[in-house]
Scaffold this motif. Structure first.
Motif, PDB file in Angstrom:
ATOM      1  N   GLY A  24     -21.312  62.982 -64.410  1.00  0.00           N
ATOM      2  CA  GLY A  24     -20.876  61.759 -64.168  1.00  0.00           C
ATOM      3  C   GLY A  24     -20.486  61.011 -65.342  1.00  0.00           C
ATOM      4  N   GLY A  25     -20.576  59.813 -65.768  1.00  0.00           N
ATOM      5  CA  GLY A  25     -20.135  58.991 -66.921  1.00  0.00           C
ATOM      6  C   GLY A  25     -20.149  59.626 -68.099  1.00  0.00           C
ATOM      7  N   PHE A  26     -21.561  60.312 -68.321  1.00  0.00           N
ATOM      8  CA  PHE A  26     -21.903  61.130 -69.523  1.00  0.00           C
ATOM      9  C   PHE A  26     -20.863  62.187 -69.785  1.00  0.00           C
ATOM     10  N   PHE A  27     -20.536  62.847 -68.696  1.00  0.00           N
ATOM     11  CA  PHE A  27     -19.475  64.065 -69.012  1.00  0.00           C
ATOM     12  C   PHE A  27     -18.008  63.335 -69.104  1.00  0.00           C
ATOM     13  N   ARG A  28     -17.725  62.330 -68.710  1.00  0.00           N
ATOM     14  CA  ARG A  28     -16.185  61.564 -68.787  1.00  0.00           C
ATOM     15  C   ARG A  28     -16.122  61.197 -70.154  1.00  0.00           C
ATOM     16  N   THR A  29     -17.223  60.558 -70.734  1.00  0.00           N
ATOM     17  CA  THR A  29     -17.077  59.696 -71.961  1.00  0.00           C
ATOM     18  C   THR A  29     -17.618  60.495 -73.222  1.00  0.00           C
ATOM     19  N   LEU A  30     -18.319  61.472 -73.148  1.00  0.00           N
ATOM     20  CA  LEU A  30     -18.941  62.246 -74.394  1.00  0.00           C
ATOM     21  C   LEU A  30     -17.828  63.376 -74.625  1.00  0.00           C
ATOM     22  N   PRO A  31     -17.977  63.990 -75.677  1.00  0.00           N
ATOM     23  CA  PRO A  31     -17.009  65.083 -76.094  1.00  0.00           C
ATOM     24  C   PRO A  31     -17.486  66.298 -75.038  1.00  0.00           C
ATOM     25  N   ALA A  50     -28.237  74.715 -64.380  1.00  0.00           N
ATOM     26  CA  ALA A  50     -27.974  73.347 -64.632  1.00  0.00           C
ATOM     27  C   ALA A  50     -27.441  72.736 -63.378  1.00  0.00           C
ATOM     28  N   ILE A  51     -27.896  71.411 -62.964  1.00  0.00           N
ATOM     29  CA  ILE A  51     -27.337  70.722 -61.580  1.00  0.00           C
ATOM     30  C   ILE A  51     -26.405  69.768 -62.417  1.00  0.00           C
ATOM     31  N   PHE A  52     -25.361  69.917 -61.703  1.00  0.00           N
ATOM     32  CA  PHE A  52     -24.220  68.882 -62.110  1.00  0.00           C
ATOM     33  C   PHE A  52     -23.613  68.259 -61.075  1.00  0.00           C
ATOM     34  N   TYR A  53     -23.225  66.998 -61.166  1.00  0.00           N
ATOM     35  CA  TYR A  53     -22.605  66.138 -60.263  1.00  0.00           C
ATOM     36  C   TYR A  53     -21.352  65.262 -61.136  1.00  0.00           C
ATOM     37  N   PHE A  54     -20.526  64.804 -60.142  1.00  0.00           N
ATOM     38  CA  PHE A  54     -19.689  63.680 -60.609  1.00  0.00           C
ATOM     39  C   PHE A  54     -19.191  63.205 -59.271  1.00  0.00           C
ATOM     40  N   LEU A  81     -10.955  58.630 -67.164  1.00  0.00           N
ATOM     41  CA  LEU A  81     -10.636  59.152 -65.766  1.00  0.00           C
ATOM     42  C   LEU A  81      -9.669  60.433 -66.049  1.00  0.00           C
ATOM     43  N   SER A  82      -8.612  60.046 -66.969  1.00  0.00           N
ATOM     44  CA  SER A  82      -7.588  61.139 -67.066  1.00  0.00           C
ATOM     45  C   SER A  82      -8.102  62.534 -67.729  1.00  0.00           C
ATOM     46  N   ALA A  83      -9.239  62.424 -68.436  1.00  0.00           N
ATOM     47  CA  ALA A  83      -9.875  63.431 -69.141  1.00  0.00           C
ATOM     48  C   ALA A  83     -10.549  64.588 -68.108  1.00  0.00           C
ATOM     49  N   MET A  84     -11.013  63.905 -66.915  1.00  0.00           N
ATOM     50  CA  MET A  84     -11.928  64.654 -66.051  1.00  0.00           C
ATOM     51  C   MET A  84     -11.438  65.927 -65.581  1.00  0.00           C
ATOM     52  N   GLU A  85     -10.084  66.043 -65.088  1.00  0.00           N
ATOM     53  CA  GLU A  85      -9.449  67.311 -64.621  1.00  0.00           C
ATOM     54  C   GLU A  85      -9.708  68.460 -65.577  1.00  0.00           C
ATOM     55  N   GLY A  86      -9.056  68.296 -66.671  1.00  0.00           N
ATOM     56  CA  GLY A  86      -9.229  69.169 -67.753  1.00  0.00           C
ATOM     57  C   GLY A  86     -10.529  69.708 -67.955  1.00  0.00           C
ATOM     58  N   LYS A  87     -11.616  68.650 -68.093  1.00  0.00           N
ATOM     59  CA  LYS A  87     -12.889  68.955 -68.688  1.00  0.00           C
ATOM     60  C   LYS A  87     -13.553  69.786 -67.508  1.00  0.00           C
ATOM     61  N   LEU A  88     -13.330  69.490 -66.297  1.00  0.00           N
ATOM     62  CA  LEU A  88     -14.183  69.961 -65.057  1.00  0.00           C
ATOM     63  C   LEU A  88     -13.457  71.607 -64.890  1.00  0.00           C
ATOM     64  N   ALA A  89     -12.188  71.643 -65.260  1.00  0.00           N
ATOM     65  CA  ALA A  89     -11.545  73.201 -65.140  1.00  0.00           C
ATOM     66  C   ALA A  89     -12.080  73.984 -66.504  1.00  0.00           C
TER      67      ALA A  89
END
Length: 112
Positions: A24-31, A50-54, A81-89
């Motif tokens: 969620g927001g923690f994943f988006r905003t934290l390094p 780990a249980i992970f969601y977005f 929001l623009s960081a999500m795709e790369g971080k998820l990959a």
């Protein structure tokens, strides 16, 4: 007669404090390194997956914006929001993932 298996979102220990680390927001905003570290900690030290969601909207940087939303809401919903795709990959390649139904079945067997 059905049993309920709870699969809480991942948290990790940061010193003596338990912190949210499951997406969620923690994943988006934290390094990204924080999420990688937290998942590895849970896998290694707690010996569990780990249980992970977005939310689906978190992978759409071009989503419509609510013009009159309060500043706090805009900050919470639109930051990085623009960081999500790369971080998820990266997350998908850095860790081994499985289906939540298999994790739930395994947990149900463990507590039975």
């Amino acid at each position: 007669g059905a049993s309920l298996v709870e699969l809480p979102v991942t948290t990790a220990m940061l010193g003596k404090r338990r912190v949210a680390a499951g997406g969620g927001g923690f994943f988006r905003t934290l390094p990204y390194g924080f999420s990688r570290w937290a998942i590895e900690q849970v896998n290694r030290e707690e010996r569990r997956p780990a249980i992970f969601y977005f939310h689906p909207w978190e992978i759409d940087p071009d989503q419509p914006r609510v013009a009159n939303a309060p500043f706090k809401s805009k900050l919470r919903h639109y930051s990085r929001l623009s960081a999500m795709e790369g971080k998820l990959a990266r997350l998908l390649t850095d860790h081994e993932w499985g289906r939540v139904d298999a994790v739930a079945a395994s947990e149900a067997e463990r507590i039975a």
